[in-house]
Design an enzyme around this catalytic site. Structure first.
Site, PDB file in Angstrom:
ATOM      1  N   LYS A  40       0.668  -1.249   0.138  1.00 32.87           N
ATOM      2  CA  LYS A  40       0.004   0.089  -0.300  1.00 32.87           C
ATOM      3  C   LYS A  40       0.430   1.529  -0.169  1.00 32.87           C
ATOM      4  CE  LYS A  40      -4.449  -1.312   1.658  1.00 32.87           C
ATOM      5  NZ  LYS A  40      -5.507  -1.538   2.849  1.00 32.87           N
TER       6      LYS A  40
ATOM      7  N   LYS B 298      -4.686  -8.893  -7.143  1.00 31.38           N
ATOM      8  CA  LYS B 298      -5.875  -8.716  -6.229  1.00 31.38           C
ATOM      9  C   LYS B 298      -7.105  -7.896  -6.324  1.00 31.38           C
ATOM     10  CE  LYS B 298      -6.297  -6.849  -1.896  1.00 31.38           C
ATOM     11  NZ  LYS B 298      -6.985  -7.189  -0.475  1.00 31.38           N
TER      12      LYS B 298
ATOM     13  N   LYS C 138     -10.821  -2.975  -3.011  1.00 27.53           N
ATOM     14  CA  LYS C 138     -11.681  -1.605  -3.087  1.00 27.53           C
ATOM     15  C   LYS C 138     -11.095  -1.081  -3.986  1.00 27.53           C
ATOM     16  CE  LYS C 138     -13.451  -2.772   1.334  1.00 27.53           C
ATOM     17  NZ  LYS C 138     -11.856  -2.204   2.200  1.00 27.53           N
TER      18      LYS C 138
HETATM   19  N1  AQP Z   1      -9.667  -9.914  -3.501  1.00 28.81           N
HETATM   20  C1  AQP Z   1      -9.747 -10.711  -2.142  1.00 28.81           C
HETATM   21  N2  AQP Z   1     -10.455 -11.773  -2.494  1.00 28.81           N
HETATM   22  C2  AQP Z   1     -11.082 -12.432  -1.280  1.00 28.81           C
HETATM   23  N3  AQP Z   1     -10.842 -11.673  -0.192  1.00 28.81           N
HETATM   24  C3  AQP Z   1     -10.793 -10.603  -0.171  1.00 28.81           C
HETATM   25  N4  AQP Z   1     -10.708  -9.647   0.482  1.00 28.81           N
HETATM   26  C4  AQP Z   1     -10.526  -8.259  -0.306  1.00 28.81           C
HETATM   27  N5  AQP Z   1     -10.091  -8.390  -1.437  1.00 28.81           N
HETATM   28  C5  AQP Z   1     -10.240  -9.881  -1.341  1.00 28.81           C
HETATM   29  C6  AQP Z   1     -11.189  -9.911   1.854  1.00 28.81           C
HETATM   30  O1  AQP Z   1     -12.202  -8.851   2.646  1.00 28.81           O
HETATM   31  C7  AQP Z   1     -12.682  -7.854   3.459  1.00 28.81           C
HETATM   32  C8  AQP Z   1     -12.015  -7.002   3.550  1.00 28.81           C
HETATM   33  O2  AQP Z   1     -10.702  -6.399   4.615  1.00 28.81           O
HETATM   34  P1  AQP Z   1     -10.954  -4.835   4.106  1.00 28.81           P
HETATM   35  O3  AQP Z   1     -11.819  -4.055   4.418  1.00 28.81           O
HETATM   36  O4  AQP Z   1     -10.018  -4.591   5.814  1.00 28.81           O
HETATM   37  O5  AQP Z   1      -8.675  -4.501   3.715  1.00 28.81           O
HETATM   38  P2  AQP Z   1      -8.330  -4.902   2.646  1.00 28.81           P
HETATM   39  O6  AQP Z   1      -8.008  -6.362   2.893  1.00 28.81           O
HETATM   40  O7  AQP Z   1      -7.536  -4.756   2.469  1.00 28.81           O
HETATM   41  O8  AQP Z   1      -9.144  -5.336   0.724  1.00 28.81           O
HETATM   42  P3  AQP Z   1      -9.510  -4.287   0.002  1.00 28.81           P
HETATM   43  O9  AQP Z   1     -10.270  -4.527  -1.090  1.00 28.81           O
HETATM   44  O10 AQP Z   1      -8.032  -4.898  -1.216  1.00 28.81           O
HETATM   45  O11 AQP Z   1      -9.049  -2.933   0.288  1.00 28.81           O
HETATM   46  P4  AQP Z   1      -8.892  -2.010   0.363  1.00 28.81           P
HETATM   47  O12 AQP Z   1      -8.824  -1.193  -0.996  1.00 28.81           O
HETATM   48  O13 AQP Z   1      -9.169  -0.317   1.112  1.00 28.81           O
HETATM   49  O14 AQP Z   1      -7.470  -1.741   0.921  1.00 28.81           O
HETATM   50  C9  AQP Z   1     -11.058  -9.127   4.164  1.00 28.81           C
HETATM   51  O15 AQP Z   1     -11.330 -10.354   4.485  1.00 28.81           O
HETATM   52  C10 AQP Z   1      -9.911  -9.227   3.201  1.00 28.81           C
HETATM   53  O16 AQP Z   1      -9.223 -10.347   3.685  1.00 28.81           O
END
Ligand code: AQP
Length: 333
Positions: free
Chosen positions: A119, A201, A204
């Site tokens: 990140k 990956k 969001k």
């Molecule tokens: N691509 C993915 N496939 C499967 N699981 C996923 N998760 C995120 N992306 C995928 C799971 O969704 C939850 C969200 O966790 P988070 O909001 O703490 O953030 P993250 O893991 O960093 O997810 P994002 O979507 O990538 O958010 P941003 O972009 O804000 O960093 C977790 O259980 C994660 O494992």
């Protein structure tokens, strides 16, 4: 005969309101949670303090916290069975994070966290301290509630392992205060990849939203995104993570959101091309989104706010009891 009182294991998980929730978040996290509600005592948080590890627009952040709550409800999280609350409504999270920053977490641990490296990219020196220390706040989230099980997607595995280490270190010093949690990751779909780059990956906060199918995407936009998704060279529909990562990702999405398992899909698409496959996958995704959005649209913001208010009380009661023990153990308060 004395009857044993059966206590259910506690589950904790959460999602940051940091962007539009996508099918990766749904498949990797939320869909697991729904099935766990019968067997476990579940606590699901909208972790807005995690979201501010990168800059957020205040109005957007508040709006998204309500949106995530409505998504939990539409997905089938039942507030009668599970606690749904917003992290910033329970001050114990940030208080415990500070204590764990001092007693439990080490610089060497945080230096190993791959998500910080991903990140912050080339800008590590200018990234916020919050982004660096984020896994300690996540450890606090989990440890406050004696969660034994933390269901997440694969990208969060390292953070839950850190929470385990922190709990063990703290307990070693101050007695059995925390339950040591375990990560639970689903076998297929733990890491849904981006539609345009299968080495990345689905995320969001991705600046290119064509990489993701979001849960609230316009139906026709979602269909187009699937039709434009990259595929690998070759003509056969095969599941092969190494040589056909993009197609394997699409097959995983198809199997989880549809009704046929991957081996069945591979059989059914023998002799057919990528075009037919993507057209059918788009139908499956559209059906899933249509059903999901029908449920989502029936939930008002007011409903979500009431549920968060109830969740706040229930979560705070548990968290405050734990904080009393922690404060007493370390000699503050
Ligand atoms: N691509 C993915 N496939 C499967 N699981 C996923 N998760 C995120 N992306 C995928 C799971 O969704 C939850 C969200 O966790 P988070 O909001 O703490 O953030 P993250 O893991 O960093 O997810 P994002 O979507 O990538 O958010 P941003 O972009 O804000 O960093 C977790 O259980 C994660 O494992």
């Amino acid at each position: 005969m004395k009857k044993e009182i059966e206590t259910k294991k506690i589950i904790f998980s959460g999602i940051q309101p940091s962007g539009n929730l996508n099918i990766g978040n749904y498949i990797g996290a939320i869909s697991q949670w729904v099935n766990m509600q019968e067997k476990y005592d579940c606590i699901f948080s909208v972790v807005d303090y995690h979201a501010i590890t990168v800059k957020q627009n205040p109005d957007e952040l508040r709006r998204r916290a309500i949106e995530v709550t409505k998504i939990y409800l539409a997905a089938g999280i039942d507030p009668e069975k599970s606690i749904i609350f917003k992290q910033s409504d329970v001050a114990a999270h940030t208080e415990l994070a500070w204590i764990l920053n001092c007693y439990g977490a080490r610089i060497a641990d945080l230096n190993k966290m791959t998500q910080f490296k991903d990140k912050s990219g080339k800008n590590q020196e200018s990234a916020s301290v919050g982004l660096y220390a984020y896994p300690v706040l996540m450890a606090a989230d989990i440890l406050l509630y004696d969660a034994e099980i933390v269901p997440v997607g694969e990208d969060q595995k390292q953070h839950v392992e850190l929470a385990r280490d922190i709990a063990k270190r703290f307990n070693g010093e101050y007695g059995e205060i925390f339950v040591v949690p375990q990560v639970v990751i689903r076998k297929d779909g733990a890491r849904i990849m981006s539609l345009l780059d299968a080495s990345k990956k689905m995320s969001k906060s991705d600046s290119n939203q064509n990489n993701c199918i979001t849960l609230l995407d316009d139906i026709e936009v979602a269909r187009k995104k699937i039709m434009r998704a990259v595929t690998d060279s070759g003509i056969d529909i095969e599941y092969d993570l190494e040589n056909k990562p993009a197609l394997s990702n699409l097959l995983t999405i198809y199997a989880i959101l549809g009704t046929r398992e991957i081996p069945r899909l591979v059989k059914d698409y023998k002799g057919k091309g990528y075009g037919d496959f993507k057209k059918d996958l788009a139908d499956v995704v559209v059906k899933f989104l249509t059903d999901f959005q029908t449920k989502y649209n029936k939930i008002s913001d007011e409903d979500a706010l009431i549920i968060l208010e109830l969740g706040k009380e229930r979560a705070a009661k548990i968290a405050n009891e734990k904080m009393e023990k922690v404060r007493k153990a370390i000699g503050v308060g």
